[in-house]
Design a protein around this motif. Structure first.
Motif, PDB file in Angstrom:
ATOM      1  N   PRO A 143    -114.456 -29.729  58.987  1.00  0.00           N
ATOM      2  CA  PRO A 143    -115.247 -30.963  59.003  1.00  0.00           C
ATOM      3  C   PRO A 143    -115.058 -31.826  60.239  1.00  0.00           C
ATOM      4  N   ALA A 144    -113.841 -31.942  60.742  1.00  0.00           N
ATOM      5  CA  ALA A 144    -113.595 -32.843  61.868  1.00  0.00           C
ATOM      6  C   ALA A 144    -114.199 -32.349  63.168  1.00  0.00           C
ATOM      7  N   ALA A 145    -114.758 -31.132  63.188  1.00  0.00           N
ATOM      8  CA  ALA A 145    -115.388 -30.621  64.409  1.00  0.00           C
ATOM      9  C   ALA A 145    -116.528 -31.521  64.871  1.00  0.00           C
ATOM     10  N   LEU A 170    -107.208 -28.425  66.413  1.00  0.00           N
ATOM     11  CA  LEU A 170    -108.146 -28.173  65.318  1.00  0.00           C
ATOM     12  C   LEU A 170    -108.623 -26.720  65.297  1.00  0.00           C
ATOM     13  N   TYR A 171    -108.836 -26.128  66.485  1.00  0.00           N
ATOM     14  CA  TYR A 171    -109.396 -24.778  66.569  1.00  0.00           C
ATOM     15  C   TYR A 171    -108.330 -23.683  66.669  1.00  0.00           C
ATOM     16  N   ALA A 172    -107.079 -24.061  66.903  1.00  0.00           N
ATOM     17  CA  ALA A 172    -106.017 -23.071  67.109  1.00  0.00           C
ATOM     18  C   ALA A 172    -105.890 -22.066  65.962  1.00  0.00           C
ATOM     19  N   LYS A 211    -110.161 -21.458  71.882  1.00  0.00           N
ATOM     20  CA  LYS A 211    -109.955 -22.551  72.819  1.00  0.00           C
ATOM     21  C   LYS A 211    -111.313 -23.198  73.067  1.00  0.00           C
ATOM     22  N   PRO A 212    -111.502 -24.476  72.706  1.00  0.00           N
ATOM     23  CA  PRO A 212    -112.768 -25.161  72.950  1.00  0.00           C
ATOM     24  C   PRO A 212    -112.697 -26.048  74.186  1.00  0.00           C
ATOM     25  N   VAL A 213    -113.801 -26.176  74.900  1.00  0.00           N
ATOM     26  CA  VAL A 213    -113.893 -27.130  76.005  1.00  0.00           C
ATOM     27  C   VAL A 213    -115.308 -27.691  76.059  1.00  0.00           C
ATOM     28  N   MET A 214    -115.456 -28.851  76.689  1.00  0.00           N
ATOM     29  CA  MET A 214    -116.779 -29.392  76.958  1.00  0.00           C
ATOM     30  C   MET A 214    -117.494 -28.480  77.953  1.00  0.00           C
TER      31      MET A 214
END
Length: 375
Positions: A115-117, A148-150, A155-158
Motif C-alpha cells: 500500500p505505501a508504494a 519498502l521494495y527490498a 531496487k526502485p528509482v525515479m
C-alpha cells in the motif's frame, strides 16, 4: 602441509566453489547475459505503457537508448511495451522473478500489493514535482523506498516525471457532489479511495484499455496524465469535459524497477550509467512534459472543442477534507507505511512555505495579482 590441514583446505575450497556456483545460478536468472571478456550484456525492460506513448512511453525508450549509448554498446536494453512480454500491471512481478532485468512503470500500481508504494508516485494534495524530487534525494525518501521494495528483490528509482496531472475526463459535467455518486471512474492510488468515499465507483484498468472503456461505457470518467499524453490517447473524442486540478496526482514520478541481483551483477561503471540515465530523465522529461502539455492544451481547446473546467467549490472542499481522512487512515496500516507517511508530511511541512514564498507569490506578481497573505 599436513594431511589434516590439506583436507580442511579442500573442504573450504569446495564450499567456496559451491557457493560461487549457486550465486552465479541466481544471477543467471536475472542477468543471463553478463559480460565475459568484453561481451555485450543484454537486458530486457518491460513497461506499463503502450509503445512510444507520449510521456512515459517516450521516457522508457529514451532511458533504454541512453544506457546503450553511454555504455558504448556494452549494455543493451531491449524494450517491451505493455503486453509484449508481460501485461502492463505484471512488470513488478516480472522483474522480481528475473523474467526481465528492469521495468518502467509507476509505483501507485502496486497499492494492492504494498500500500505505501503510492507515496512514491503521488498522494492527494501532496508534493509538487520539484518538492517530490527534493524529498526523495534530500529528505530520506529513497532509503524508505528501498526498504519498502527490498523484500521483493527490487531496487526502485525515479525515472522521469510527467509533471502536475489533470483531474480527468468526464462524459458529463460535474455540477456538484451528487454527480459523483455512482460515477464509474478510473483513478488509481489514493485518489480512487477519495472518490469511493464520495460515492463514486473506482475501476482499475491499465492505460492501454482506457479509451475503449470510456468509449463503451465501462467508464464514465477517467484520469491519466496531462494534455500531451491524454490527447494522444484520444480521450477528447469520447469525453468533452476536462477537469482540473489533478488533486489526486500533483506529481508524476515514473518508476524504474531493477532486479537487485542483475543490478549488483553489473560492473561498477555500468551500474552507474544505468542509474544516472534514469536520474537524467527526471529533469528532461519534466521539461518536455511542461512544454508539450502547454501546446496540447491549446490544441484541445482551440481545435478539438474541449472545455477545461474547475471542480465546483463544494466538490473541491469535499475532495480536500476526504483526502485528509483517507491519508490519516492509510498511515495506520503498518509501521513502515507510517514512517513513509510521516517522512513525506515532514517534507511537505518543510518545503511548502518555501514554495509559497518563492513560487506562488512570484506567479501572482507575474500575473499582476496581489497574493493573499499567508502567515
Amino acid at each position: 602441509m599436513s594431511e589434516g590441514r590439506s583436507h580442511k583446505t579442500r573442504l573450504i575450497n569446495r564450499r567456496a566453489l559451491l557457493g560461487a556456483s549457486a550465486a552465479a545460478g541466481t544471477a543467471a536468472l536475472a542477468a543471463p547475459a553478463l559480460a565475459q571478456d568484453g561481451a555485450t550484456i543484454e537486458w530486457k525492460m518491460v513497461t506499463s505503457w503502450p509503445k512510444n506513448l507520449p510521456g512515459p512511453g517516450v521516457t522508457a525508450r529514451r532511458i533504454a537508448d541512453s544506457i546503450g549509448r553511454m555504455s558504448g554498446g556494452r549494455l543493451r536494453v531491449r524494450l517491451f511495451a505493455a503486453g509484449e512480454l508481460v501485461p502492463a500491471l505484471g512488470v513488478f512481478d516480472a522483474v522480481s522473478a528475473g523474467t526481465a532485468q528492469m521495468a518502467h512503470t509507476a509505483s501507485f500500481f502496486w497499492q494492492g500489493k504494498i500500500p505505501a508504494a503510492v507515496y512514491f508516485t503521488a498522494i492527494p494534495f501532496g508534493l509538487l514535482p520539484h518538492e517530490h524530487i527534493s524529498w526523495i534525494e534530500q529528505g530520506g525518501g529513497q532509503a524508505l523506498w528501498d526498504e519498502l521494495y527490498a523484500p521483493f528483490g527490487l531496487k526502485p528509482v525515479m525515472a522521469g516525471n510527467t509533471g502536475v496531472q489533470m483531474g480527468g475526463w468526464y462524459k458529463r459535467e460535474i455540477t456538484g457532489l451528487d454527480d459523483l455518486r455512482g460515477l464509474k471512474i478510473r483513478m488509481p492510488g489514493l485518489g480512487g479511495e477519495v472518490m469511493r468515499r464520495l460515492g463514486a465507483t473506482p475501476v482499475s484498468l491499465p492505460p492501454g484499455e482506457l479509451f475503449q472503456a470510456l468509449q463503451s461505457g465501462v467508464l464514465d470518467a477517467t484520469e491519466f496524465l496531462g494534455p500531451w499524453s491524454d490527447r494522444a490517447m484520444g480521450f477528447h473524442k469520447v469525453a468533452s469535459s476536462y477537469y482540473s486540478p489533478g488533486f489526486h496526482e500533483p506529481n508524476g514520478t515514473g518508476e524504474a524497477l531493477f532486479n537487485q541481483v542483475a543490478l549488483e551483477g553489473l560492473p561498477e561503471d555500468l551500474r552507474a550509467i544505468v542509474l544516472e540515465a534514469c536520474r537524467a530523465e527526471n529533469g528532461r522529461s519534466l521539461a518536455e512534459s511542461d512544454w508539450e502539455n502547454a501546446g496540447a492544451l491549446r490544441l484541445l481547446q482551440e481545435r478539438d472543442g474541449v472545455t477545461v473546467l474547475p471542480y465546483p467549490d463544494d466538490v473541491m472542499t469535499a475532495l480536500r477534507e476526504t483526502s485528509a481522512k483517507v491519508l490519516a487512515d492509510f498511515a495506520d496500516k503498518d509501521a513502515l507505511g507510517r514512517r513513509i507517511h510521516d517522512s513525506q508530511q515532514a517534507a511537505l511541512s518543510r518545503l511548502s512555505p518555501w514554495s509559497d514564498v518563492a513560487m506562488r507569490r512570484f506567479m501572482a506578481a507575474r500575473d499582476g495579482e496581489r497574493p493573499a497573505r499567508r502567515d
